[in-house]
Design a protein around this motif. Sequence first.
Motif, PDB file in Angstrom:
ATOM      1  N   ASN A 123       0.825  -1.214   0.000  1.00 38.40           N
ATOM      2  CA  ASN A 123       0.000   0.000   0.000  1.00 38.40           C
ATOM      3  C   ASN A 123       0.863   1.270   0.000  1.00 38.40           C
ATOM      4  OD1 ASN A 123      -3.081   0.437   0.530  1.00 38.40           O
ATOM      5  ND2 ASN A 123      -2.009   2.100   1.573  1.00 38.40           N
ATOM      6  N   SER A 124       0.680   2.100  -1.005  1.00 35.37           N
ATOM      7  CA  SER A 124       1.480   3.321  -1.121  1.00 35.37           C
ATOM      8  C   SER A 124       0.760   4.295  -2.041  1.00 35.37           C
ATOM      9  CB  SER A 124       2.857   2.964  -1.705  1.00 35.37           C
ATOM     10  OG  SER A 124       3.593   4.122  -2.019  1.00 35.37           O
ATOM     11  N   ALA A 125       0.709   5.561  -1.611  1.00 35.76           N
ATOM     12  CA  ALA A 125      -0.020   6.582  -2.371  1.00 35.76           C
ATOM     13  C   ALA A 125       0.922   7.696  -2.812  1.00 35.76           C
ATOM     14  CB  ALA A 125      -1.139   7.160  -1.507  1.00 35.76           C
ATOM     15  N   PHE A 126       0.475   8.494  -3.761  1.00 33.19           N
ATOM     16  CA  PHE A 126       1.303   9.627  -4.189  1.00 33.19           C
ATOM     17  C   PHE A 126       0.455  10.748  -4.773  1.00 33.19           C
ATOM     18  CE2 PHE A 126       1.368   9.448  -8.868  1.00 33.19           C
ATOM     19  CZ  PHE A 126       0.810   8.187  -9.096  1.00 33.19           C
ATOM     20  N   ILE A 127       1.068  11.935  -4.763  1.00 30.94           N
ATOM     21  CA  ILE A 127       0.541  13.077  -5.523  1.00 30.94           C
ATOM     22  C   ILE A 127       1.718  13.565  -6.353  1.00 30.94           C
ATOM     23  CG2 ILE A 127      -0.413  15.412  -5.415  1.00 30.94           C
ATOM     24  CD1 ILE A 127      -1.270  14.812  -2.503  1.00 30.94           C
ATOM     25  N   LYS A 128       1.572  13.613  -7.657  1.00 29.31           N
ATOM     26  CA  LYS A 128       2.651  14.126  -8.504  1.00 29.31           C
ATOM     27  C   LYS A 128       2.134  15.326  -9.270  1.00 29.31           C
ATOM     28  CE  LYS A 128       6.056  12.859 -11.999  1.00 29.31           C
ATOM     29  NZ  LYS A 128       6.587  11.850 -12.896  1.00 29.31           N
ATOM     30  N   GLU A 129       2.823  16.436  -9.134  1.00 29.21           N
ATOM     31  CA  GLU A 129       2.451  17.654  -9.848  1.00 29.21           C
ATOM     32  C   GLU A 129       3.703  18.173 -10.534  1.00 29.21           C
ATOM     33  OE1 GLU A 129      -0.479  19.196 -10.162  1.00 29.21           O
ATOM     34  OE2 GLU A 129      -1.654  17.945  -8.788  1.00 29.21           O
ATOM     35  N   GLY A 130       3.759  18.082 -11.839  1.00 30.16           N
ATOM     36  CA  GLY A 130       4.939  18.536 -12.576  1.00 30.16           C
ATOM     37  C   GLY A 130       6.179  17.797 -12.118  1.00 30.16           C
ATOM     38  N   ILE A 187       3.635   8.528  -0.188  1.00 31.31           N
ATOM     39  CA  ILE A 187       3.228   8.091   1.149  1.00 31.31           C
ATOM     40  C   ILE A 187       3.580   6.614   1.294  1.00 31.31           C
ATOM     41  CG2 ILE A 187       1.293   7.808   2.739  1.00 31.31           C
ATOM     42  CD1 ILE A 187      -0.046  10.144   1.057  1.00 31.31           C
ATOM     43  N   ASP A 188       4.556   6.350   2.109  1.00 33.59           N
ATOM     44  CA  ASP A 188       5.117   5.023   2.375  1.00 33.59           C
ATOM     45  C   ASP A 188       5.882   4.466   1.173  1.00 33.59           C
ATOM     46  OD1 ASP A 188       4.529   4.801   5.041  1.00 33.59           O
ATOM     47  OD2 ASP A 188       2.576   3.883   4.733  1.00 33.59           O
ATOM     48  N   CYS A 189       6.758   3.536   1.478  1.00 34.73           N
ATOM     49  CA  CYS A 189       7.693   3.060   0.456  1.00 34.73           C
ATOM     50  C   CYS A 189       8.089   1.614   0.771  1.00 34.73           C
ATOM     51  CB  CYS A 189       8.906   4.002   0.453  1.00 34.73           C
ATOM     52  SG  CYS A 189       9.912   3.834  -1.004  1.00 34.73           S
ATOM     53  N   GLY A 190       7.096   0.729   0.716  1.00 29.63           N
ATOM     54  CA  GLY A 190       7.308  -0.679   1.054  1.00 29.63           C
ATOM     55  C   GLY A 190       8.169  -1.417   0.035  1.00 29.63           C
ATOM     56  N   GLY A 191       8.403  -2.681   0.321  1.00 29.00           N
ATOM     57  CA  GLY A 191       9.330  -3.494  -0.461  1.00 29.00           C
ATOM     58  C   GLY A 191       9.054  -3.544  -1.956  1.00 29.00           C
ATOM     59  N   THR A 192       7.783  -3.498  -2.362  1.00 28.12           N
ATOM     60  CA  THR A 192       7.454  -3.593  -3.789  1.00 28.12           C
ATOM     61  C   THR A 192       7.411  -2.217  -4.478  1.00 28.12           C
ATOM     62  OG1 THR A 192       5.065  -3.424  -3.367  1.00 28.12           O
ATOM     63  CG2 THR A 192       5.998  -5.639  -3.372  1.00 28.12           C
ATOM     64  N   VAL A 193       7.541  -1.142  -3.692  1.00 31.42           N
ATOM     65  CA  VAL A 193       7.212   0.195  -4.219  1.00 31.42           C
ATOM     66  C   VAL A 193       8.247   0.723  -5.217  1.00 31.42           C
ATOM     67  CG1 VAL A 193       6.873   2.626  -3.568  1.00 31.42           C
ATOM     68  CG2 VAL A 193       5.659   0.823  -2.337  1.00 31.42           C
ATOM     69  N   PHE A 194       9.539   0.572  -4.906  1.00 28.96           N
ATOM     70  CA  PHE A 194      10.538   1.114  -5.842  1.00 28.96           C
ATOM     71  C   PHE A 194      10.400   0.470  -7.223  1.00 28.96           C
ATOM     72  CE2 PHE A 194      14.964   1.080  -7.642  1.00 28.96           C
ATOM     73  CZ  PHE A 194      14.966   2.420  -8.016  1.00 28.96           C
ATOM     74  N   HIS A 195      10.182  -0.840  -7.229  1.00 30.82           N
ATOM     75  CA  HIS A 195       9.977  -1.560  -8.492  1.00 30.82           C
ATOM     76  C   HIS A 195       8.778  -0.970  -9.261  1.00 30.82           C
ATOM     77  CE1 HIS A 195       9.677  -4.974 -11.252  1.00 30.82           C
ATOM     78  NE2 HIS A 195       8.385  -4.952 -11.018  1.00 30.82           N
ATOM     79  N   ASP A 196       7.671  -0.766  -8.570  1.00 31.57           N
ATOM     80  CA  ASP A 196       6.467  -0.238  -9.234  1.00 31.57           C
ATOM     81  C   ASP A 196       6.641   1.222  -9.663  1.00 31.57           C
ATOM     82  OD1 ASP A 196       5.145  -2.633  -9.072  1.00 31.57           O
ATOM     83  OD2 ASP A 196       4.064  -2.146  -7.230  1.00 31.57           O
ATOM     84  N   VAL A 197       7.360   1.986  -8.826  1.00 32.53           N
ATOM     85  CA  VAL A 197       7.650   3.385  -9.181  1.00 32.53           C
ATOM     86  C   VAL A 197       8.422   3.427 -10.502  1.00 32.53           C
ATOM     87  CG1 VAL A 197       9.198   5.302  -8.539  1.00 32.53           C
ATOM     88  CG2 VAL A 197       7.522   4.445  -6.893  1.00 32.53           C
TER      89      VAL A 197
END
Length: 241
Positions: free
Chosen positions: A18-25, A31-41
Amino acid sequence: MLKFIGVGSAFNTRLGNNSAFIKEGQEMLLIDCGGTVFHDVQQLDLLQGIHKLKIMITHTHPDHIGSLGEVIFYCYYILKIKVEVFYPNEALIKSYLRIIGVTEDMYVLDGNCEVDFELNGLGLIHAQWVQQVHVDTMPAYGFILNTEEQRLYYSGDSSQIPDKVIEELENGELDVIYQDSCGLDYEGNVHLYLYKLADKIQPQYRKQVYCMHLDQHIKMDEIRGLGFNVVEREPVPNRIE
Ligand SMILES: [Zn+2]
Ligand SMILES: [Zn+2]
């Protein structure tokens, strides 16, 4: 307003941590950065062109900080920027980062209980941490985030929902709630059982509540049948769900 990289619980990796984000430009709040997050990012190409990255960490379970080190390293060495980390227990997060080889010159840490920051296009944002009831082994936090457009509550991992949050929802101060919700009920549960959430939230307010951190037992049609919303992951081309 929040978008989601992953919406799953620790063991439900099929849905990503579970991880959320807001990207503007060129600016992003993660919000949070669990084990699978960098890969998905990386799969979502979210760090492309980023000049400013802020990360709010709700607690130090691996499904919330497991790839924080990789994100900080990538930003420091490849993007040449320092991540700004928000977490209200400085000593704990510093010691974790030190152990995994992230030195204090690679990031900026803000350990305040209330913080103000700006994000491209969203103006001034005020964040206030809320202590949660989760596990005995570490502190856990949720937060209220106030932007010029919206006031939202994000539970992080929690087995409860504070009365103050429900009051704010009912009197119209809060626009939206993102709540850790699970499909199993048992003694000592550290997450909030869906039907306990339903006991707390009157039907007329449920559309404003988004269930997240979904385990393998929770059913989408049950969540929606009760009148709640459910968060959805950003789609990655070719990903098999
Ligand atoms: Zn979790
Ligand atoms: Zn947790």
